[in-house]
Design a protein around this motif. Structure first.
Motif: not given
Length: 182
Positions: A99-111, A124-133
């Motif tokens: 997970d590469e989390l970045c806030y506020p994007g990683a908040y559930q309410e945010v797309i 390659r540069f794009s953060n990837s994580n399990n909350v990516l919409d």
């Protein structure tokens, strides 16, 4: 560059933004070098909420969550504002293994929007994580630029306004079609 991707009417070599009739409310929250305090981001969000925008597009983030920022995001959502945020450009190219989390994007309410190239391969540069919409094109994107120019740029900040513009058009269609907020 971001504003042009949403609302430019197009001219010369650029066809225009996703929602060329959109009215933009732009609030600068970071310095020219991309730095800024959470207070500025919250002030910008509050300004957008108070001015009853339909969609908030953010191309910024921090690896540290903030309760105050989260509360403000929730206030926007309660006011029927859709919040879209770039996932971040600190990706390691592992496509979600870590997970590469970045806030506020990683908040559930945010797309949260990640970037792909024109072949549909995650950037390659794009953060990837399990909350990516969702993901959108974010490499080698042409748009408007300073001094009446154009520029080709890459980043999740280029992918996010393409999604924000689409969401704005969908939200406006829904309101027109059904006479209420989605």
């Amino acid at each position: 560059h971001v504003a042009g991707l949403i609302a430019s009417t197009g001219y010369d070599i650029f066809e225009g933004g996703i929602a060329p009739q959109a009215k933009l409310l732009i609030w600068k929250v970071l310095t020219s070098k991309g730095y800024g305090g959470i207070e500025n981001i919250i002030a910008g969000l509050n300004y957008a909420i108070d001015n009853k925008v339909n969609v908030i597009n953010m191309s910024l983030g921090s690896t540290v969550p903030s309760d105050e920022l989260y509360d403000t995001i929730q206030r926007a959502i309660k006011n029927n504002i859709i919040v879209c945020c770039a996932s971040g450009n600190m990706g390691r190219g592992d496509n979600g293994i870590i997970d590469e989390l970045c806030y506020p994007g990683a908040y559930q309410e945010v797309i949260e929007v990640g970037a792909i190239n024109y072949n549909g391969i995650p950037s390659r540069f794009s953060n990837s994580n399990n909350v990516l919409d969702c993901v959108c094109y974010g490499e080698d994107i042409l748009s408007t630029f300073i001094n009446n120019g154009f520029a080709v740029m890459s980043g999740t900040s280029q992918a996010t306004p393409l999604i924000s513009g689409c969401i704005l058009l969908l939200k406006e269609w829904f309101i027109r079609e059904f006479g209420r907020e989605p």
